[in-house]
Write a protein that holds these residues in place. Structure first.
Motif, short mmCIF file in Angstrom:
data_model
loop_
_atom_site.label_atom_id
_atom_site.label_comp_id
_atom_site.label_asym_id
_atom_site.label_seq_id
_atom_site.Cartn_x
_atom_site.Cartn_y
_atom_site.Cartn_z
N CYS A 8 -4.39 -0.45 -9.11
CA CYS A 8 -4.50 0.36 -7.89
C CYS A 8 -4.32 1.84 -8.20
CB CYS A 8 -3.47 -0.10 -6.86
SG CYS A 8 -3.82 -1.69 -6.09
N LEU A 9 -3.32 2.15 -9.02
CA LEU A 9 -3.08 3.55 -9.39
C LEU A 9 -4.25 4.10 -10.21
CD1 LEU A 9 0.71 3.41 -10.35
CD2 LEU A 9 -0.30 4.48 -8.34
N ALA A 31 -1.36 -5.39 -10.76
CA ALA A 31 -1.98 -4.99 -9.50
C ALA A 31 -1.64 -3.53 -9.18
CB ALA A 31 -1.51 -5.90 -8.37
N ILE A 32 -0.38 -3.16 -9.39
CA ILE A 32 0.04 -1.78 -9.15
C ILE A 32 -0.70 -0.83 -10.08
CG2 ILE A 32 1.98 -0.17 -9.38
CD1 ILE A 32 3.80 -2.45 -8.40
N VAL A 65 2.43 1.78 -3.48
CA VAL A 65 1.45 2.28 -4.44
C VAL A 65 1.18 3.76 -4.20
CG1 VAL A 65 -0.97 2.15 -5.16
CG2 VAL A 65 0.36 0.06 -4.88
N GLU A 66 1.03 4.15 -2.94
CA GLU A 66 0.79 5.56 -2.62
C GLU A 66 1.99 6.41 -3.00
OE1 GLU A 66 -0.21 5.35 1.51
OE2 GLU A 66 -2.35 5.03 1.12
N SER A 76 -7.32 3.25 -9.91
CA SER A 76 -8.40 3.51 -8.96
C SER A 76 -8.15 4.79 -8.18
CB SER A 76 -8.55 2.32 -8.00
OG SER A 76 -9.56 2.56 -7.05
N LEU A 77 -6.91 4.98 -7.74
CA LEU A 77 -6.58 6.19 -6.97
C LEU A 77 -6.75 7.45 -7.81
CD1 LEU A 77 -3.38 5.07 -4.99
CD2 LEU A 77 -5.66 5.49 -4.07
N VAL A 88 0.84 -1.20 0.00
CA VAL A 88 0.00 0.00 0.00
C VAL A 88 0.87 1.25 0.00
CG1 VAL A 88 -1.74 1.31 1.27
CG2 VAL A 88 -1.89 -1.18 1.17
#
Length: 319
Positions: free
Chosen positions: A170-171, A166-167, A35-36, A173-174, A32
């Motif tokens: 996630c990005l 996956a990365i 990714v952030e 989505s963010l 997490v």
């Protein structure tokens, strides 16, 4: 021999799937955090590797770019011969390596860190150069490769690819990456057509077959034949009443001997499927496929605008 081939193929896939399952279970808050970190990156995400890892790096870069995260690929071998100049302080460098001991990475990582660039290592060895030298790292748990003698990169590269996906997701989505933004990056090919092309761009290329409900069967056949869509719409004051297709005509001929007294309203299918002209063509295609129909009528508040045939989607490259 055939059984041996099937066993080898299934064992390969099952071994890789076990690696993916282990990878999914291993992700924690450190993932997490990374990714952030990538989400907040002010520069570009640069991914590098050697051999099979280099090929995976290129695919991850392509996925990131297509989902709104600026990324570039750098071959670790070429980096030592000038390409290192593409890396800037505000970028984040991701190094892919199964062993974490790749000689080329051992050469470039210290130089990149020297200028203040954040470096993330992704490897399968908990204790290696990348885990000890990078600012952050992710470990891909790996039991064994899905290959004889545990030599050929199979499970490891599959896991690298999955982790990259996956990365990227996630990005995505963010960033709140919308379908419209996705479409702007995919104007070509079938993806672009699905996201850009609207119904009106298809039906306007077609003739507009239409008859009155009291039209004779002869008039109906002539209209269908002249407009070459295998169907005609039945309207009164441009309001849609029904549709007649080639299939309706065949069924009529099979079930009735005397058709001289019949009119269009006697054989039409009432309440046909319609769709508005301003929706995406792919929505019309999805609706046609769901209802197993070859035609769909374009309607604007009940007024007849045109008709689309399944062949229009084939012509436009949707299939």
């Amino acid at each position: 021999m055939e059984k041996d081939i099937l066993k080898i193929a299934k064992d390969t896939i099952f071994e890789e799937s076990r690696t993916l399952e282990d990878l999914g279970q291993s992700l924690d808050q450190h993932f997490v955090f990374i990714v952030e970190l990538l989400f907040k990156c002010k520069g570009r995400i640069i991914i590098t590797g050697i051999g099979k890892s280099a090929l995976i790096a290129q695919k991850i870069v392509a996925t990131l770019n297509s989902t709104g995260s600026p990324a570039i690929y750098m071959h670790a071998g070429d980096a030592a011969h000038g390409d290192l100049g593409m890396v800037r302080k505000e970028d984040i460098l991701i190094c892919l390596s199964k062993s974490g001991q790749t000689a080329e990475l051992q050469l470039i990582v210290p130089l990149v860190k020297l200028q203040g660039t954040t470096v993330i290592g992704i490897c399968s060895e908990p204790k290696c150069f990348l885990t000890e030298s990078c600012d952050h790292h992710l470990i891909i748990p790996l039991g064994s490769e899905a290959s004889p003698n545990n030599l050929i990169p199979t499970s490891s590269t599959t896991a690298q690819l999955a982790l990259g996906d996956a990365i990227a997701v996630c990005l995505l989505s963010l960033r709140g990456f919308s379908n419209k933004e996705f479409a702007s990056l995919h104007p070509g090919g079938s993806i672009g057509k699905q996201l850009f092309v609207k119904v009106e761009e298809l039906y306007l290329k077609n003739e507009k077959p239409v008859i009155h409900p009291d039209a004779s069967i002869r008039e109906t056949i002539i209209e269908m034949t002249s407009k070459r869509l295998g169907a005609t719409v039945i309207c009164e004051d441009n309001k849609i009443l029904g549709i007649i297709t080639d299939g309706d005509l065949r069924r009529m001929l099979q079930s009735m001997k005397d058709i001289s007294h019949l009119t269009a309203k006697d054989i039409m299918t009432v309440s046909p499927y319609t769709i508005e002209s301003d929706v995406l063509a792919y929505e019309a295609f999805t609706k046609m496929r769901a209802h197993s129909i070859s035609h769909i009528i374009i309607s604007d508040h009940g007024d007849y605008k045109g008709i689309i045939h399944i062949h229009d989607f084939i012509r436009e490259g949707f299939l």
